[in-house]
Structures are given as structure tokens and as C-alpha cells.
Design a protein around this motif. Structure first.
Motif, PDB file in Angstrom:
ATOM      1  N   VAL A   1       5.952  10.162  77.529  1.00  0.00           N
ATOM      2  CA  VAL A   1       6.857   9.035  77.341  1.00  0.00           C
ATOM      3  C   VAL A   1       6.533   7.908  78.316  1.00  0.00           C
ATOM      4  O   VAL A   1       6.635   6.717  77.961  1.00  0.00           O
ATOM      5  N   PHE A   2       6.096   8.251  79.522  1.00  0.00           N
ATOM      6  CA  PHE A   2       5.797   7.212  80.507  1.00  0.00           C
ATOM      7  C   PHE A   2       4.401   6.623  80.296  1.00  0.00           C
ATOM      8  O   PHE A   2       4.158   5.459  80.640  1.00  0.00           O
TER       9      PHE A   2
ATOM     10  N   SER B   1      20.856   2.697  67.491  1.00  0.00           N
ATOM     11  CA  SER B   1      20.456   3.627  68.546  1.00  0.00           C
ATOM     12  C   SER B   1      19.324   3.010  69.358  1.00  0.00           C
ATOM     13  O   SER B   1      18.652   2.073  68.917  1.00  0.00           O
ATOM     14  N   LEU B   2      19.104   3.550  70.550  1.00  0.00           N
ATOM     15  CA  LEU B   2      18.089   3.008  71.456  1.00  0.00           C
ATOM     16  C   LEU B   2      16.703   3.016  70.817  1.00  0.00           C
ATOM     17  O   LEU B   2      15.988   2.000  70.835  1.00  0.00           O
ATOM     18  N   HIS B   3      16.325   4.150  70.244  1.00  0.00           N
ATOM     19  CA  HIS B   3      14.977   4.248  69.684  1.00  0.00           C
ATOM     20  C   HIS B   3      14.814   3.349  68.452  1.00  0.00           C
ATOM     21  O   HIS B   3      13.749   2.792  68.207  1.00  0.00           O
ATOM     22  N   ARG B   4      15.895   3.179  67.692  1.00  0.00           N
ATOM     23  CA  ARG B   4      15.800   2.332  66.492  1.00  0.00           C
ATOM     24  C   ARG B   4      15.708   0.855  66.864  1.00  0.00           C
ATOM     25  O   ARG B   4      14.931   0.093  66.258  1.00  0.00           O
TER      26      ARG B   4
ATOM     27  N   LEU C   1       2.859  -0.303  66.971  1.00  0.00           N
ATOM     28  CA  LEU C   1       2.466   1.102  66.939  1.00  0.00           C
ATOM     29  C   LEU C   1       2.933   1.834  68.191  1.00  0.00           C
ATOM     30  O   LEU C   1       3.538   2.914  68.102  1.00  0.00           O
ATOM     31  N   THR C   2       2.662   1.261  69.354  1.00  0.00           N
ATOM     32  CA  THR C   2       3.032   1.946  70.603  1.00  0.00           C
ATOM     33  C   THR C   2       4.547   2.005  70.764  1.00  0.00           C
ATOM     34  O   THR C   2       5.075   2.998  71.274  1.00  0.00           O
ATOM     35  N   ALA C   3       5.262   0.954  70.316  1.00  0.00           N
ATOM     36  CA  ALA C   3       6.722   0.979  70.396  1.00  0.00           C
ATOM     37  C   ALA C   3       7.291   2.064  69.483  1.00  0.00           C
ATOM     38  O   ALA C   3       8.267   2.742  69.847  1.00  0.00           O
TER      39      ALA C   3
ATOM     40  N   ARG D   1       9.729   7.495  69.232  1.00  0.00           N
ATOM     41  CA  ARG D   1       9.748   8.911  68.839  1.00  0.00           C
ATOM     42  C   ARG D   1       9.964   9.802  70.051  1.00  0.00           C
ATOM     43  O   ARG D   1      10.703  10.804  69.978  1.00  0.00           O
ATOM     44  N   GLU D   2       9.323   9.451  71.160  1.00  0.00           N
ATOM     45  CA  GLU D   2       9.524  10.224  72.399  1.00  0.00           C
ATOM     46  C   GLU D   2      10.951  10.115  72.897  1.00  0.00           C
ATOM     47  O   GLU D   2      11.544  11.104  73.341  1.00  0.00           O
ATOM     48  N   LEU D   3      11.515   8.896  72.819  1.00  0.00           N
ATOM     49  CA  LEU D   3      12.900   8.715  73.266  1.00  0.00           C
ATOM     50  C   LEU D   3      13.853   9.534  72.407  1.00  0.00           C
ATOM     51  O   LEU D   3      14.811  10.144  72.916  1.00  0.00           O
TER      52      LEU D   3
END
Length: 388
Positions: free
Chosen positions: A208-209, A271-274, A376-378, A383-385
Motif C-alpha cells: 500500500v505504501f 467511501s475512501l477508496h471510491r 491505474l496506480t490510484a 484496492r489496497e485501501l
């Protein structure tokens, strides 16, 4: 602990650094003319400042936790003020390049401390306060042009805007010293916290980092790639005049400012990830719109959409990382600054190199490509979040 003095210090500091980071571009032509700098040397000024921020992020992320944050902030702000005063007195570009590298190192350390302090002081509203902090930085960048115009009206010459900024920086350092003394007196009776260096290896073992660094890379590439090259692209590639090109770019910076003020509100809806994905997609669509728009209206709308998506994305992803492990705040801030600085260097150099062999309208496609990398990276980061 009274949070108000610390918050004033950080927000005022970020405003001044927003001005400082944009001053180099605004004053460059005058500096180059005065000191006899060619285009290669002028480009080296930006490169060395950016490399300085990378080194400052590495050193700051690892070692600032060994000190009292507020006291260190006061010392570093004082050092930055002295360096800027020296910079304003330079008579040769070689020594000037050395000083601007050191300014980048110290400034990056200060920004790392600012991110960490706000994240720790406002745990309950971290996203909103991180957004306001970066809003102050953006406000500083917006004010920089007006500031230089005002100073030039009374005191012509590139040295005076920097000298006056030095005074503001010195005043901030004095206030920070008093705030640090007051804070130390308030916590003198409390158990002393063990100070230790932090490890980048420990942080970067977590995917995630690593993705935080990659998102920051894409963010830096598209933000400063557009900021540095859009006016040139609009003038040479789209045939608009300089004033119109600057006004179109202002749509982007205005979107950035608004986004940093309001993005935290949308965490009530998404949500945060969305929200991370939504903002990255808005940014990506904006970059592609700028590269393909045929009218001035669409160029302005695309810049605005780009800024609205991008502005709040950086405080959003950094706050999310600090929510995962707030004790590693300095390192996480360092990771994001390193990724951001490398993205800036990659995009700016790539566009310049490509533009030597092809029209600027082709070279500008580095920005939409960067927008694709950011999306892509976001998405991977989101997904990790979501999995945590």
C-alpha cells in the motif's frame, strides 16, 4: 496542548512555500538576464531545486522524529530564511545553483514536518485539515504572480521579491520559536516520548505504501507537467495569445484550490477508496480533454475538470496512508514527496526532450500518458485501501 499556534505556523508556512515554489518560474527570465544564464543553466535551476526536495524528503522522513517537531520547524525556517537572503545576494549563477539546492533540501524537510504535525494533531478530521493545509499551499501559488507584480511596481529587480519573502519567513521563524517554547513548557511535566529514527525499508515492505509512492509520481508528473508546459502548449500548439493561455491555466489552478477545500465533504457520500478512483478518473479525463480539445471553451473546461480531480487527490491519498500508520508519518510524507518530485522531473524533462524533435502538440501527450498512469496506480491503491 493548544493546537492553534501550531496550526497557524504550518498553514502560514505552507502559504509562503506555495509562493516560493512558484517564484522560481516567475523570476527566472529576470534572473537569467541578470546573471547571464543560458537555457541549460536555467533548466538546471529547476532540476537542482527538485533534487534538493528529494534529498530533503529522504533525510526528513528518516530523522525528523528524533527531534521536537516544533523546535526543529523553527530552526529549519530560520535556515531557509538565511538561505533565501544569500540567494538574493548572489552575483554568479554557479553559487546560486548551490544555494537553491540547499533551499530545496530544507523546504522539503519543513513540508514533511507540516504533514506529520497536522495529521497527528487532527486525527478526528485529518482529511479536511490536510486538504486545508494543501489549499494554503495552492493559495500561495495563486498569490505569487500578484505578489511579484506588486513588488516590481515599487521595487524593480528580481532580488526584492525574494528579500521581502525572507522577511516574512524570518517573522514566521520567530513566532514558531515562541510557539515551541510555550509548547515545551506545557508538556514539561508529561513523560518524555522516546525519539528515534524511522526506516524506509519497513514502510516500503507494505504494497500500500509502495503504491502511495507511485500515485504521488503520477500526481507530480501531471500537476507540474501541466503547470510548466501548458502556456507554451497553448501558445505554440493552439495559437492562442499569452493572456488567454494564462487564463486557461488559471482554470486549472482554480479547480485545484476548490478541490482541496471541498473534497473531504464528499467522504460523507463516497467511501475512501471510491473517492480516490473518482478523483483520479476526473484528472485523467481532464488531461485527455486538454490534449484533444478543439475550442477555447473545451480547453478551459478540461483544465477545470483536471484541477477539480487533482487538487484534493494528494491530501486524500496521503491522509489515507497516515490513517494506516500515523507513527510513520514523516516517512510516509517523505515517500510521497520523493515520488512527486521524481514525477515532476520525468514529465518536465520528457516534454522538453520530445519537443526538440516533434511539435509541442505531440510532446504534450506526456501529460495524458501521466494521467493514465495516475488512474491505474490510484485504482490499485484504492484496492489496497479497501482490503485493509
Amino acid at each position: 496542548m493548544n493546537r492553534r499556534p501550531i496550526t497557524i505556523v504550518i498553514f502560514a508556512g505552507f502559504f509562503l512555500f506555495g509562493m516560493l515554489f512558484l517564484l522560481w518560474g516567475i523570476l527566472l527570465s529576470d534572473i537569467a538576464a541578470d546573471l547571464g544564464m543560458n537555457k541549460v543553466v536555467s533548466g538546471a535551476l529547476f532540476t537542482l531545486f527538485s533534487l534538493g526536495t528529494v534529498l530533503g524528503a529522504v533525510v526528513g522522513g528518516k530523522y525528523v522524529s528524533r527531534f521536537d517537531f516544533l523546535a526543529l520547524l523553527a530552526v529549519l525556517t530560520s535556515i531557509d530564511a538565511v538561505l533565501l537572503l544569500i540567494f538574493s545576494a548572489m552575483q554568479h549563477w554557479v553559487s546560486l545553483l548551490a544555494v537553491i539546492f540547499l533551499v530545496g533540501v530544507v523546504s522539503s524537510c519543513i513540508i514533511t514536518i507540516g504533514h506529520t504535525l497536522i495529521a497527528r494533531l487532527y486525527v478526528e478530521k485529518r482529511f479536511a485539515m490536510m486538504g486545508i493545509m494543501d489549499f494554503m499551499f495552492s493559495l500561495g501559488t495563486l498569490a505569487a504572480s500578484f505578489y511579484v507584480t506588486l513588488v516590481y511596481f515599487y521595487l524593480p529587480g528580481w532580488r526584492w521579491p525574494i528579500r521581502l519573502l525572507t522577511i516574512f519567513m524570518a517573522l514566521l521563524a520567530v513566532y514558531t520559536f515562541f510557539a515551541a517554547m510555550r509548547s515545551r513548557a506545557m508538556v514539561a511535566t508529561q513523560p518524555r516520548e522516546v525519539k528515534r529514527s524511522l526506516s524506509y525499508k519497513e514502510v516500503l515492505r507494505r504494497p500500500v505504501f509502495v503504491l502511495l509512492a507511485l500515485v504521488s509520481f503520477g500526481y507530480g508528473a501531471v500537476e507540474f507537467g501541466n503547470a510548466n508546459w501548458f502556456v507554451t502548449y497553448a501558445q505554440l500548439g493552439r495559437g492562442v495569445d499569452g493572456e488567454t493561455a494564462r487564463n486557461l491555466l488559471a482554470c486549472f489552478t482554480a479547480g485545484m484550490v476548490v478541490s482541496r477545500l471541498v473534497f473531504a465533504y464528499f467522504l460523507r457520500i463516497f467511501s475512501l477508496h471510491r473517492l480516490t478512483v473518482i478523483m483520479a478518473v476526473m484528472s485523467g479525463i481532464g488531461t485527455w480533454g486538454i490534449a484533444t480539445s478543439e475550442t477555447m471553451l473545451m480547453l478551459g473546461v478540461s483544465n477545470l475538470l483536471f484541477g477539480l480531480g487533482l487538487g484534493g487527490l494528494y491530501p486524500l491519498v496521503l491522509s489515507a496512508a497516515m490513517n494506516i500508520d500515523s507513527e510513520k508519518g514523516p516517512v510516509l510524507s517523505g515517500v510521497s514527496i520523493i515520488g512527486n518530485s521524481l514525477g515532476v522531473q520525468t514529465a518536465s524533462f520528457s516534454i522538453g526532450l520530445w519537443a526538440n524533435y516533434a511539435p509541442i502538440t505531440q510532446a504534450y501527450w506526456v501529460i495524458p500518458i501521466g494521467g493514465g498512469i495516475l488512474m491505474l496506480t490510484a485504482w490499485l491503491y484504492s484496492r489496497e485501501l479497501k482490503a485493509l
